[in-house]
Scaffold this motif. Structure first.
Motif, mmCIF file in Angstrom:
data_model
loop_
_atom_site.group_PDB
_atom_site.id
_atom_site.type_symbol
_atom_site.label_atom_id
_atom_site.label_comp_id
_atom_site.label_asym_id
_atom_site.label_seq_id
_atom_site.Cartn_x
_atom_site.Cartn_y
_atom_site.Cartn_z
ATOM 1 N N ILE A 1 0.849 -1.192 0.000
ATOM 2 C CA ILE A 1 0.000 0.000 0.000
ATOM 3 C C ILE A 1 0.885 1.243 0.000
ATOM 4 N N CYS A 2 0.566 2.186 -0.889
ATOM 5 C CA CYS A 2 1.338 3.417 -0.977
ATOM 6 C C CYS A 2 0.499 4.469 -1.693
ATOM 7 N N TYR A 3 1.043 5.664 -1.839
ATOM 8 C CA TYR A 3 0.447 6.626 -2.755
ATOM 9 C C TYR A 3 0.620 6.105 -4.172
ATOM 10 N N ASN A 4 -0.444 6.245 -4.971
ATOM 11 C CA ASN A 4 -0.483 5.723 -6.328
ATOM 12 C C ASN A 4 -1.009 6.771 -7.285
ATOM 13 N N LEU A 5 -0.531 6.744 -8.500
ATOM 14 C CA LEU A 5 -1.229 7.424 -9.589
ATOM 15 C C LEU A 5 -2.138 6.374 -10.207
ATOM 16 N N GLN A 6 -3.447 6.506 -9.958
ATOM 17 C CA GLN A 6 -4.390 5.448 -10.314
ATOM 18 C C GLN A 6 -5.698 6.035 -10.830
ATOM 19 N N ASP A 7 -6.436 5.201 -11.573
ATOM 20 C CA ASP A 7 -7.733 5.651 -12.082
ATOM 21 C C ASP A 7 -8.816 5.392 -11.047
ATOM 22 N N GLU A 8 -10.077 5.664 -11.436
ATOM 23 C CA GLU A 8 -11.184 5.532 -10.480
ATOM 24 C C GLU A 8 -11.430 4.087 -10.065
ATOM 25 N N LYS A 9 -10.891 3.127 -10.827
ATOM 26 C CA LYS A 9 -11.030 1.724 -10.474
ATOM 27 C C LYS A 9 -9.852 1.219 -9.642
ATOM 28 N N GLY A 10 -8.901 2.100 -9.360
ATOM 29 C CA GLY A 10 -7.738 1.695 -8.589
ATOM 30 C C GLY A 10 -6.644 1.064 -9.417
ATOM 31 N N GLU A 11 -6.753 1.159 -10.755
ATOM 32 C CA GLU A 11 -5.721 0.622 -11.638
ATOM 33 C C GLU A 11 -4.637 1.666 -11.862
ATOM 34 N N PRO A 12 -3.361 1.261 -11.892
ATOM 35 C CA PRO A 12 -2.284 2.232 -12.103
ATOM 36 C C PRO A 12 -2.429 2.959 -13.439
#
Length: 399
Positions: free
Chosen positions: A290-301
């Motif tokens: 778990i970390c800060y992510n650049l991700q879409d609304e579905k949680g995909e990178p």
């Protein structure tokens, strides 16, 4: 608070709410076995002695601190100093943890070491370490990065590593991680995945940090010996974040030392072409932690971009996330253009060609120096040399 920094992560691999092991049970057992083996050997005199001997006689440690006098005069304001990790054998900080991981893999009886690489520095360092200890090495690298970082590709092949081109997705670092991890899952009992930064499931953020902390231990002692004081600011680039954690760790208890991590703004934070995870990311899971992510609304990178191949990762080390939340480290970003300006400025004022990754930290140091009084000191972790980037930069700038 200082003691709290030094005691992390907890037994489950968490730095506050970040890190851990987001894994199926069978792989969690494998990771726990790696952690047990690491905790067993890291405290032994034999392991520490062999690692210290290799750091001194193979890597060439300690790396020096260099006062960039002409660059400092050019900018005005604070003095800029460089921790010269670019002078290490293989040309970057990566060799520090690659030696540790290769020794651990050999101790555990593993038959093959796997890894991803972006800029190729981790790949070259790991291939060198595996050649040294006599264990098979396989490196996964995106096709975009293979074309961009061709000198490092050649070195990996000469050193005996099997190079696997990755053609999926953006064909860069994130996809190389996916590819290497899939190969690792074919036989995690006999293979060892040598993660190239302070990312991934526990215990890798802890292990890579521990091996890299030699940078900060040296730097703190060197600066005190030379100046009888600590630097006012310590700065490093951040992609996954290994070189930054390497130099930050020893300074975490020193409240008067400002710590700054610099990540890639690419073509601008108002475009999709950046990898500014700490600036614009949100909490999520990627690659088993778990970390800060650049991700879409579905949680995909999301696809990410940086002119520096070693920084274009959509996640970041969990300890960095914690340090941001508690305010101990300040995270900033610089654009490709600012990075290139710093790359050329250091080359032409000091005769040092930096890696594009390291030039991000240098670019922010150059901006910050102008705003600080001349009695202050900025220490930049110059994490790698720019041999790998020279042809690309020359072509890009029309030199």
């Amino acid at each position: 608070m200082a003691q709290q920094f030094l005691e992390m992560p907890d037994s489950q691999g968490f730095f506050g709410e970040y890190g851990g092991q987001i894994l199926p049970p069978e792989l969690k057992a494998v990771m726990d076995g790696i952690n047990d083996a690491y905790e067993q050997v890291r405290k032994t005199a034999a392991f520490q002695g062999e690692l210290a001997d290799l750091y001194a006689h193979y890597v060439g440690r300690p790396s020096p601190i260099f006062y960039a006098r002409r660059l400092s005069d050019r900018q005005g304001g604070a003095h800029i100093h460089l921790k010269r990790e670019d002078l290490n054998h293989t040309g970057a900080h990566k060799i520090n943890h690659c030696l540790g991981e290769a020794l651990l893999a050999k101790h555990m009886g593993k038959t093959k070491v796997l890894a991803e690489t972006g800029a190729g520095q981790h790949g070259v360092a790991l291939a060198s370490a595996c050649a040294l200890v006599g264990i098979e090495c396989e490196i996964h690298m995106g096709e975009v990065d293979i074309a961009k970082e061709h000198p490092n590709v050649t070195k990996m092949k000469i050193l005996g590593a099997r190079l696997v081109p990755v053609t999926r997705g953006t064909r860069t670092l994130k996809d190389a991680v996916d590819s290497a991890f899939e190969e690792y899952m074919l036989d995690p009992v006999h293979f060892f995945y040598a993660i190239g930064s302070v990312v991934g499931p526990h215990p890798f953020p802890k292990m890579v940090r521990d091996f890299q902390s030699i940078v900060g231990r040296e730097a703190r002692a060197q600066f005190l010996a030379e100046h009888q004081r600590l630097p006012d600011v310590v700065m490093a680039c951040v992609g996954g974040g290994s070189n930054a954690m390497g130099i930050f760790t020893e300074f975490l208890p020193d409240a008067d030392v400002q710590l700054v991590g610099v990540e890639p703004a690419g073509r601008g934070l108002d475009t999709p072409d950046h990898a500014a995870t700490m600036t614009l990311g949100t909490k999520g899971a990627i690659h088993g932690f778990i970390c800060y992510n650049l991700q879409d609304e579905k949680g995909e990178p999301l696809p990410v971009y940086s002119i520096a191949s070693g920084l274009d990762y959509p996640g970041v080390g969990p300890q960095h996330c914690y340090l941001k939340d508690v305010g101990r480290v300040q995270y900033e970003s610089v654009t490709d253009d600012e990075c290139l300006d710093a790359f050329m400025a250091l080359s032409r004022t000091e005769g040092i060609i930096p890696a594009l990754e390291s030039a991000h930290a240098l670019a922010y140091a150059m901006k910050l120096a102008k705003t600080l009084p001349p009695e202050q000191n900025i220490l930049v972790n110059l994490s790698g040399r720019g041999d790998k980037d020279a042809d690309f930069v020359a072509q890009h700038l029309g030199l």
